[in-house]
Design an enzyme around this catalytic site. Structure first.
Site, PDB file in Angstrom:
ATOM      1  N   GLU A  25       0.875  -1.184   0.000  1.00  0.00           N
ATOM      2  CA  GLU A  25       0.000   0.000   0.000  1.00  0.00           C
ATOM      3  C   GLU A  25       0.907   1.228   0.000  1.00  0.00           C
ATOM      4  OE1 GLU A  25      -2.744   0.245   3.334  1.00  0.00           O
ATOM      5  OE2 GLU A  25      -2.721   2.435   3.225  1.00  0.00           O
ATOM      6  N   ARG A  32       0.755  10.188   1.492  1.00  0.00           N
ATOM      7  CA  ARG A  32       1.226  11.072   2.562  1.00  0.00           C
ATOM      8  C   ARG A  32       2.358  11.935   2.066  1.00  0.00           C
ATOM      9  NH1 ARG A  32       0.790   7.062   7.794  1.00  0.00           N
ATOM     10  NH2 ARG A  32      -1.280   6.396   7.161  1.00  0.00           N
ATOM     11  N   LYS A  74     -11.375  -0.965   6.603  1.00  0.00           N
ATOM     12  CA  LYS A  74     -10.151  -0.892   7.408  1.00  0.00           C
ATOM     13  C   LYS A  74     -10.588  -0.399   8.794  1.00  0.00           C
ATOM     14  CE  LYS A  74      -6.281   2.385   7.187  1.00  0.00           C
ATOM     15  NZ  LYS A  74      -5.025   2.567   6.465  1.00  0.00           N
TER      16      LYS A  74
HETATM   17  C1  3PG Z   1      -2.178   3.399   8.242  1.00  0.00           C
HETATM   18  O1  3PG Z   1      -2.036   4.184   7.328  1.00  0.00           O
HETATM   19  O2  3PG Z   1      -3.024   2.503   8.200  1.00  0.00           O
HETATM   20  C2  3PG Z   1      -1.349   3.536   9.471  1.00  0.00           C
HETATM   21  O3  3PG Z   1      -0.573   4.658   9.454  1.00  0.00           O
HETATM   22  C3  3PG Z   1      -0.511   2.356   9.739  1.00  0.00           C
HETATM   23  O4  3PG Z   1      -0.221   2.420  11.068  1.00  0.00           O
HETATM   24  P1  3PG Z   1       1.181   2.001  11.662  1.00  0.00           P
HETATM   25  O5  3PG Z   1       2.180   2.960  11.122  1.00  0.00           O
HETATM   26  O6  3PG Z   1       0.991   2.072  13.137  1.00  0.00           O
HETATM   27  O7  3PG Z   1       1.470   0.614  11.188  1.00  0.00           O
END
Ligand code: 3PG
Length: 317
Positions: free
Chosen positions: A40, A44, A128
């Site tokens: 994924e 960002r 999700k």
């Molecule tokens: C996401 O985008 O789903 C989260 O930022 C993932 O979270 P993590 O960095 O705690 O794994």
């Protein structure tokens, strides 16, 4: 095979953030080398769309999602770049509506029963759960699973090697995502080998492959019985007789004849047999038709090729 099924077989989704689009290709190659043809890439950073396009072009076998998609415009960019599905951290009806209208697979973030119901209204069956750990983690998901019998979950946020198995053990959790397999320090330093290792570790822990028992072929029941007695004496284990074999403890199956394999078979148990089969197929191994249990679920499946005279089968734990 739809996205839900593919993600469910993969089980793990590494969540990626790249500052430089060109890093996405070696990064995804490192993830694939770790045994996971899934990624994924999040919006960002401004590099997301280009990164998706580069991965799509160079690694077409990668099941590629676009994450942190916050606007319809980003959906369009992601799809044009070649993303197979869209993820968002929250439930944005505009984004979800656009995706549903245009048959673009969307996995929206939900953090409450109300949002799960909104997703159901849009006809979705996979959301999700974000941020999973902060929301209450496994307890929260267990509670959500009660009322919504047609909904499946892909939790992310605070999931890592130490807690991922607790999530994956929940029947309604189809996959977990996280950035722990792709630490940003390693991405910055282009330490692709470290990412391959972290991915490998995660896949290994998820599958939980373990030697369950060894099956030994015999000419007849009396040869099997004699062998069982010897192993029972050596190992100080009880013998249990069934129609086709003598089990010594749960480690040795002395077959009363010729079962699969020239010499016998090796049973390897796993946390999830469908996933293990899929991952081993990805590594190039081939399987026979699965053996189903009374409910029609895969219970065991033999690999096509023997190893040193032993057939090998997976077994659901
Ligand atoms: C996401 O985008 O789903 C989260 O930022 C993932 O979270 P993590 O960095 O705690 O794994």
């Amino acid at each position: 095979m739809d996205i839900l099924e593919k993600l469910s077989l993969a089980g793990l989704v590494p969540i990626i953030k790249v500052d430089h689009a060109e890093d996405a290709v070696p990064l995804c190659k490192a993830i694939l080398a770790g045994g996971l043809p899934v990624a994924e890439i999040t919006f960002r950073t401004a590099a997301a769309a280009e990164a998706i396009a580069l991965v799509k072009k160079n690694i077409p076998e990668c099941l590629l999602g676009a994450g942190t998609v916050l606007t319809v415009d980003q959906v369009k960019q992601a799809v044009e770049a070649g993303a197979a599905y869209i993820l968002s951290p929250g439930f944005n009806p505009k984004v979800v509506g656009y995706c549903v209208e245009n048959s673009i697979p969307i996995i929206p973030g939900c953090s409450s029963p109300g949002e799960v119901e909104a997703a159901l209204e849009f006809g979705l069956n996979l959301v999700k759960i974000f941020p999973a750990e902060s929301l209450g983690g496994v307890k929260f998901l267990k509670a959500l699973s009660g009322p919504y019998v047609n909904m499946y979950y892909a939790p992310t946020g605070g999931i890592n090697e130490n807690n991922m198995l607790d999530y994956l053990a929940l029947p309604r959790v189809k996959a977990v995502g996280g950035s722990w397999m792709v630490p940003s320090d390693a991405v910055k330093a282009k330490e692709w080998g470290a990412i391959t290792q972290a991915t490998k570790r995660a896949v290994k822990a998820m599958l939980g492959l373990k030697l369950q028992h060894i099956g030994i072929n015999n000419e007849n029941a009396s040869e099997a019985s004699a062998g069982a007695k010897l192993l029972s004496t050596i190992m100080d284990l009880p013998i249990a007789e069934s129609t086709g074999a003598f089990m010594v403890g749960d480690q040795f199956e002395l077959c009363k004849g010729k079962k699969p394999g020239r010499l016998g078979h090796i049973a390897v148990s796993t946390n999830d047999i469908s996933r293990a089969k899929w991952h081993l197929e990805y590594m190039g191994f081939a399987f026979d038709e699965p053996l189903l249990n009374a409910e029609g679920k895969m219970n065991a499946v033999y690999m096509k090729d023997e190893i040193c005279g032993f057939a090998v089968h997976l077994l659901q734990k």
